[in-house]
Every structure is written in C-alpha cells, then in structure tokens.
Design a protein around this motif. Structure first.
Motif, short mmCIF file in Angstrom:
data_model
loop_
_atom_site.label_atom_id
_atom_site.label_comp_id
_atom_site.label_asym_id
_atom_site.label_seq_id
_atom_site.Cartn_x
_atom_site.Cartn_y
_atom_site.Cartn_z
N SER A 1 0.84 -1.20 0.00
CA SER A 1 0.00 0.00 0.00
C SER A 1 0.86 1.25 0.00
CB SER A 1 -0.93 -0.02 1.20
OG SER A 1 -1.79 -1.12 1.08
N ASN B 1 -2.07 -0.28 -3.95
CA ASN B 1 -1.99 -1.72 -3.76
C ASN B 1 -3.13 -2.42 -4.49
OD1 ASN B 1 -1.87 -4.31 -2.78
ND2 ASN B 1 -1.52 -3.72 -0.65
N HIS C 1 -5.44 -4.20 -2.17
CA HIS C 1 -6.25 -3.37 -1.26
C HIS C 1 -6.46 -2.00 -1.90
CE1 HIS C 1 -6.21 -6.18 2.04
NE2 HIS C 1 -4.95 -6.40 1.75
N GLU D 1 -8.73 -0.05 -1.75
CA GLU D 1 -9.39 0.93 -0.87
C GLU D 1 -8.37 1.70 -0.03
OE1 GLU D 1 -9.22 -2.26 -0.44
OE2 GLU D 1 -8.61 -2.61 1.63
N GLU D 2 -7.17 1.14 0.13
CA GLU D 2 -6.18 1.83 0.95
C GLU D 2 -5.56 3.01 0.20
OE1 GLU D 2 -3.50 -0.98 2.74
OE2 GLU D 2 -5.14 -1.86 3.90
#
Ligand code: ADP
Ligand code: ASP
Ligand code: MG
Length: 809
Positions: A222, A276, A279, A281-282
């Motif tokens: 991330s 990432n 992920h 959303e990060e």
C-alpha cells in the motif's frame, strides 16, 4: 488520460487480473495500462538465456510456458483459448530457436538477452488485452518497442525523450490501451530494455508523452512504506511525499518504485500515486512537487546492500589540486558509478561508496591513474573494504533540524553499530551511512524504531536459568508484560531460554507454553556458546542476555555477548568475583560497546547496594570502610538457630525455601560472602582478588569438605554439639551470631562474630542484609542500607529492575 501500471504479482493470477479489471473499470477517463511480465518471468528468462549456452534450457522454458498456459486456462472461455494459446506457443517456439542459436554460436550477448527478456512483457500484455476484450472492455494493444526509443546498453538503454514523445503523439487519447513495460527499441529497431524494474519507468514515459492527468503504479504494497516492509515489521505507509523524496527512497533501495520513473513525471508535474492492487481501498502514497504538509522530519529509511568502500589517502591529496577530479575521471572512464562520497576536512583522504561489483574495476582504474603518485609515496595504495551497505535516512524537512544526526548516531552506537562513513548531501534531504552488511536489517530497525515507532519499543531477551530465580523472573515478566506495553510502550519479547542442557529459540518471541516445554522439547546443546550464538546471529537491537544461574559456564560467556553489544544482566556473582582483570574487562567492554552490564542482585538481592556505591564514587567521595552482613541465608540460619532444632535441619529449611545457593556450602563455607565483599570493594575502587579476603571458618572439617549435600547434612548432624557450643557461648554473653564481612583500611575479611545489642547488626532479622559504609563525607555516622537480602522472588525482582534500567524505563 490516466496511466496505470500493474506489476508482476498483480498480473500473475486469474484473481489478480480480475482485480485489475475492477480497478480500470472505476476510471472516469480513458486508461493507458502498462503491465510487467508475470512475476519472476524476467528472472526465468534470464536463467533460460544463461542455460542456453550449455543447451540445458529446455526444462526452464517448459516451466515458463506452463505458467502462461495455466494462467490462460483459468482466464479464457473455451472458444478463445486455442487462438490465444497460439500466440504464446509461437513466442515459446521463437525462444527455443533463439536458445538454440545461443548454444550453436556459444554467445549470449546482452543484445540477445534483451530480446529474450522482452518476451515476458510481450506475452503478459497480450494475454491481458485478450482477457479484457473477452470481458467487454474495448482496449487496444501497443508494442512498446514502437513507442519508446532507447539507445545504448541493451539491458539499460537510455531513453531518447524527444523521439519517444514524437512517437507517442500518434496515440489516440480517447481510446483505452494496454502495453508491456520494460521494453523499448533503439535507432536500429533492435529490442532494448529499460533496466530491471523498468515497467514503472515505461509507465512514467507514457504518462509524460500523453500528458496524462495522473500516473498510478499498482503493486503488492500500500504505497511507499517508511522502511522496507520485509525488513521492518512495523513499517507504515508514507501518505505524501515529494518527487525528490520519492527518488531518494527509490534510489536507496525502496523497490516499490524504479528510480528513473520520477524524472518524466516530475518534469511534467504529473501526480503520481502508489497503490496496492490487493487493497485498492487503501490510500497508498501520493507523490507531488510539494510532498504535502506532513510535519514529519524524516520520511523514510532505506538501504542499498552489496556496497564496497574504497579509501584514497595520502599527503599528495592535500597538496595537489585536481586530484579529486582525476579520481572521478578515472572512475567515469571505467564506467563506475559512485554512490557516496566523503572527504575529510584535512583533504588527506577521500572515501567512496560504490556497488560491490564495481569495486575491483574502481581500484584498478585509480591505481592506474595514480601510478606515479603511488610510486613516489604521495598517495597510498587504494584501500578497499567489501561487505558493506548504505543506509539512507530521507526527508525534505531534515534540514534545519538540530540534533537529528546526533540522535541517529547515538541510537546506532548504543546498539553496537559501527558507522564507517557518513555523507550528508548539501540538500540535506538524505543522510547516508555506510555500515557492515551484517548490520543492515538491525540498523534499519533501530532507526525506524527511533523515528517512527515512538509508540512501542521492542526488547529482546535471552534468558539462561529456569531454576528458583529464573522461574520467579519469568513470573514477574508475565505479570508486568501487559502493563509495560500499555503504560510504557515497551514490548518485551523472550527470544531464547536455556537451562543447563537445553535451549529454545524463536526469533519472533516465545510463548509461555513454549517456555514451559523447555525440558521436554528444547534443543540439546553441547556448548553454551550455541545459545549465545543464537543471540548474536539474530543481531536484534535492544538485546539483553540475562543470567539467572550460578554457573561459571554461563558467566564465562558475558564477554562474548557484550562484544556483540548485547547487554548483560546477572544475579550470578561469579564473573564479578573472578580475577580482577576479567571483571574490569567486562565493565570496559560494556562501555566500549555502548551497552550495559548490570549485576545489582549479585550482592544483597534487590537492595540498591552496588548502585549506591557507584553513585558515591561518581560523586567524588571515597569509601574507607564497609561493614556488612551480606548473606541472607546465613543470617536466616543464625537467626533461627537456638539449638531447639538441630543446625542441619535449619540449613535444610533455608535451602528448601530457596535462601541458600544450590550448594549450601557456598554460603556456610564463606565463599558466597567472600565473593560479595570482594565485589563491593572492587566497586569501591579497590583492586582485590579472592585470596585477599580472609575467612575465619566455623565448620568442622568433615562438613566443610563434604563432597555432596547428603554427606554434608549427615556430617552436620553428627557435629550438632559444635554448633550448639558456638551458639551457647554467644547467648551467655547476651550477644547474637552474625557472619560479618568487612573492608577496613584496604583489608578484606569475613568471620562469624558475636555482636552485642548496641550494634546496628544485632537486630537484623530473618534473611535481611545490612551494609554500613564510612566514606570521606560520612565520617561518624555511616550510610546504612538494610533490607531483605535473599530469596528467589526478591532477587528476580531485582534482576527485573536491572532489565528496566537497561531499557531506560
Ligand atoms: P512490482 O512487481 O509490482 O513492480 P516490486 O516487487 O517491484 O513490485 O515492488 C514492491 C515491493 O517493494 C514490495 O513488495 C516490497 O517488498 C518492496 N519494498 C522495498 N522497500 C519498500 C518500501 N520502502 N516501501 C514499499 N515497498 C518496498
Ligand atoms: N519485468 C521486469 C523486471 O522484472 C520489469 C518490471 O517488472 O518492472 O525487472
Ligand atoms: Mg517493480
């Protein structure tokens, strides 16, 4: 238009490719997708090329083909499969032909390697394009060799920005595209590569050529972390950073970003996001010109392994103008890239840090260029030190921060890391340190802890001894662990535990259950060194070796631990009462290695006796006389003994309750008290040895010489009259019996004495100890320290308190 680059792991499986599809579908603009080869394919292709020379590439090529075929099987519906597989089989066939030629002509040039390695990105981009099409996304495929012009070395070609920009101007900004990264072509139309990790760079070139609104680089982390997450478990993301900071981090080893990527986006002020794939959303990292308004002085710490340093020195360096220029010219001509430079103020030496692979060439070229000066002694032979690494601490705001370097160096010094060279650029965006390669992970963790984990401090314990004191110590630790974490932000990890024959070790910390199973499941060791070696090899920062034994085998290893900057905490008194030179050597080693050697519990359990003597000495006072009852066990025994119960029985009780040494003769025969007064006198500045301590024994010979505890007890019983006699004599005089240790006018003695009711020693109850000290400042009334001086629990709490001192609680 938006440019997105997906790395090797992101394109390696059906699931991950589905994630990419989800990500590109979210975009509000047309997308230009750049992909890497599927993970490890570039390495595999290199291996295939190397094996081709000996005609042994077939198996590796088959493995590569299978990985692609399996991926295609999972991605495509039956009706598409055959057609798409054909493209890959055709490339595998071409690879086979090239490998065959390598074998025949016995030449594997970089030119051929570039061609071979280009197949990774060609295949992955083609497969993804076909998959997106199958899934209804309209997207065109581009061969990056038609768009990126790069000349020079085949494996690390130099981009011709103008030509590249011109070529890219043909791209229709209203359509979606996908292209393989990493690959380019030169003026002659031959395949060239942009260097390992170069797909990021390709994406930046597309972003700049297309004047994209943003560039996103999607990988398996991330964003840029403040340290390599594989080295520092506690690493966290950097939310915002400047292009320059990102370049420094990337240049000094943060693999998540290929360093040349920065230039094209920085010149065009294109916002760069590191995200990432797993992920989405990060937040990841946002890289721009300003780098955000994060107040943090240091953004991250990074490292370059495999560095050599070379030292050029000699009087000629100071006198001759232009020597430095000639050094760099020689290196440039030899194609050697210098990573770090430091020059001493006196200009007597220049120290250069460079990649280990270039070291020999560098030394050769400098020696050649300065043949004359070296011959005449104006310059010394160039010195080289291999096996180094560079640690770089990075942040735009480091400048003007007073004391930052000091904090950095003291943290490293405290953990025994020797800094070989330091370079701080004029920009002060980067402080680079050269340290031994073996300390790379440790140094990064220390710096990270110092600057980013203000919250939690990790401490690593290696404990010898699980007997009376050892067991109690583990109990105290268990009780205090949570409190220390919550209130003091100290995370204590027990990494190793050993008893007299077995050890257990777990680099991430042992559980209580694992420690309980030491006897059953521990690894038998043949030499206690093996336990210490574990601690040395772990090379953890904040390591403490704790000796809760009474064993010389253990105390003999303190030096080895201290030499490795591992602090030592001991209740074992053997080391401090062994020969004076070895005692002083331990203290000096601890000082030299910037760690601690603590042994408060060697005398008077948890009573602050040694600490008080050290403070008295530090304040410039001088201790003239010490009178002390230093054996809790003997005090317990003589306080209890009134002839109503045999002396032997009282001794047995004391032993069972943990008040004596495992061998009670060490107490009764005076050794224990002699050792203690010897230690106190040494702390008070007297250079003394054990034979300097006189002892007036009170045991009958057969008891004193008993070979084991059983014989000792039976002999003691036989001589009950002897003990009763001593007691009765004292009682008749109204006195009590105490074993008193004394330092007086430099003379050391221990003897069983009758003390009268006027003496402060008379009322010493139970297992208490007392120390009375006369100093230059305390002439008439001595300083007195008094309190419980024996017992496993209290000793363990003293050991614990020494550990707390080491970690500065
Ligand atoms: P990709 O294949 O997607 O290009 P890379 O493997 O090149 O990805 O880069 C991502 C890896 O970089 C991470 O998995 C991580 O192990 C490594 N890395 C090293 N230092 C850092 C850092 N400071 N921040 C983030 N990742 C880092
Ligand atoms: N596939 C190339 C490499 O592994 C380029 C990249 O992944 O960025 O180096
Ligand atoms: Mg990469």
């Amino acid at each position: 238009m938006e440019v997105m680059k997906f790395g090797g792991t992101s394109v390696a499986t059906h699931n991950n490719i589905q994630r990419i599809k989800g990500i590109i579908e979210q975009s509000q603009e047309p997308v230009f997708v750049v992909v890497s080869a599927i993970s490890k394919a570039t390495d595999q292709l290199q291996e295939i090329a190397n094996l081709a020379l000996s005609n042994q590439y077939q198996e590796s090529l088959k493995a590569l083909e299978n990985r692609h075929l399996e991926l295609m099987d999972s991605l495509f519906v039956e009706s598409n499969k055959e057609r798409i597989k054909l493209y890959v089989s055709d490339h595998i066939e071409q690879l086979r032909d090239i490998c065959h030629s390598i074998h025949v002509i016995q030449e594997r040039s970089n030119k051929i390697l570039a061609r071979i390695q280009s197949f990774g990105e060609l295949m992955s981009s083609y497969i993804l394009r076909e998959y997106f099409t199958q899934e209804g996304i309209v997207i065109d495929w581009i061969d990056s060799r038609q768009m990126i012009r790069a000349n020079g070395q085949y494996d690390r070609a130099e981009v011709d920005f103008d030509k590249t920009k011109k070529l890219m101007s043909q791209i229709d900004q209203n359509k979606n595209y996908i292209a393989g990264g990493f690959i380019a072509s030169n003026e002659m139309g031959e395949t060239t590569l942009l260097g390992r990790g170069g797909s990021d760079y390709s994406a930046a070139l597309y972003a700049s050529g297309l004047e994209a609104s943003r560039l996103e680089i999607w990988s398996d982390v991330s964003g840029m972390q403040n340290a390599n997450p594989r080295v520092v478990k506690e690493a966290g993301p950097i939310r915002e950073m400047s292009y320059k900071e990102a370049f420094e981090m990337a240049f000094f080893g943060a693999k998540v970003l290929y360093p040349p990527t920065i230039k094209p986006v920085m010149e065009n002020d294109i916002p760069l996001y590191l995200k990432n794939t797993f992920h989405p959303e990060e937040e990841g990292t946002f890289i721009s010109k300003s780098g955000g308004h994060d107040e943090g002085k240091i953004k991250g710490v990074s490292s370059l392994p495999d560095i050599s340093i070379i030292n050029i020195s000699g009087v000629g360096l100071a006198k001759e103008q232009g020597t430095a220029r000639r050094v760099f010219q020689a290196l440039e001509e030899a194609n050697v890239n210098v990573i770090l430079i430091t020059q001493s103020c006196s200009e007597q030496s220049i120290c250069l840090g460079l990649s280990a692979k270039d070291a020999d060439t560098a030394v050769e070229s400098i020696n050649k260029a300065f043949q004359k000066e070296i011959g005449s002694g104006m310059l010394n032979e160039v010195e080289i030190e291999n096996g180094q690494c560079i640690i770089a601490v990075i942040g735009d705001n480091m400048k003007n921060t007073v004391g930052l370097s000091g904090k950095l160096f003291s943290a490293l010094g405290k953990n025994g890391i020797n800094i070989k060279a330091i370079a701080q650029g004029a920009s002060e965006r980067n402080i680079s340190l050269v340290v031994d390669k073996k300390d790379e992970g440790k140094a990064i963790n220390i710096i990270h802890q110092k600057f980013f984990q203000k919250a939690i401090k990790q401490v690593h314990l290696y404990i010898a001894g699980v007997g009376n004191v050892g067991d109690q110590f583990l109990q105290v630790l268990k009780k205090q662990k949570k409190l220390l974490l919550d209130q003091n932000k100290i995370d204590i990890k027990i990494v190793g535990v050993a008893n007299s024959s077995k050890m257990i070790h777990e680099p991430y910390g042992l559980t209580d259950k694992q420690i309980d199973m030491l006897r059953e499941e521990g690894e038998a060791y043949t030499d206690f060194d093996q336990f210490i070696d574990k601690a040395i090899n772990d090379n953890y920062y904040n390591s403490i070796f704790i000796d809760n034994t009474a064993s010389q085998i253990v105390s003999d290893r303190y030096k080895k631990a201290l030499d490795a900057s591992i602090s030592v905490v001991a209740c074992n008194k053997i080391a401090c009462s062994s020969s004076y030179p070895s005692y002083i050597e331990l203290i000096r080693t601890a000082r030299d290695k910037n760690c601690d050697f603590k042994y408060e519990t060697a005398v008077g359990a948890a009573l602050p006796i040694i600490k008080t003597i050290q403070d008295i000495m530090l304040s410039g006072d001088h201790i003239n006389r010490i009178q002390a009852v230093l054996s809790g066990s003997l005090n317990f025994i003589f306080n209890k003994y009134d002839t109503s119960t045999p002396f032997a029985e009282i001794v047995r009780q004391a032993k069972d309750e943990g008040y004596t040494e495992p061998n009670p003769l060490l107490d009764l025969g005076g050794t224990d008290v002699m050792r203690k007064i010897l230690i106190l006198s040494r702390e008070a500045g007297y250079i003394k040895e054990m034979p300097d301590v006189s002892f007036n024994g009170f045991l009958p010979e057969s008891v004193a010489n008993a070979p084991d505890n059983d014989i000792m007890f039976s002999e003691m019983l036989k001589h009950e009259a002897h003990f009763a006699n001593i007691y009765n004599k004292a009682a008749e005089n109204g006195n009590r019996l105490k074993v008193v240790a004394e330092l007086n006018k430099g003379i050391l003695s221990v003897e069983l004495r009758e003390v009268s009711p006027e003496s402060p020693f008379f009322h010493l109850e139970g297992k208490d100890n007392i120390v009375a000290m006369h100093t230059d400042r305390y002439v008439n009334e001595p300083i007195i320290i008094k309190g419980a001086g024996a017992g496993a629990e209290i000793t363990a709490s003293g050991v614990f308190s020494d550990v707390m001192k080491v970690i500065n609680v």
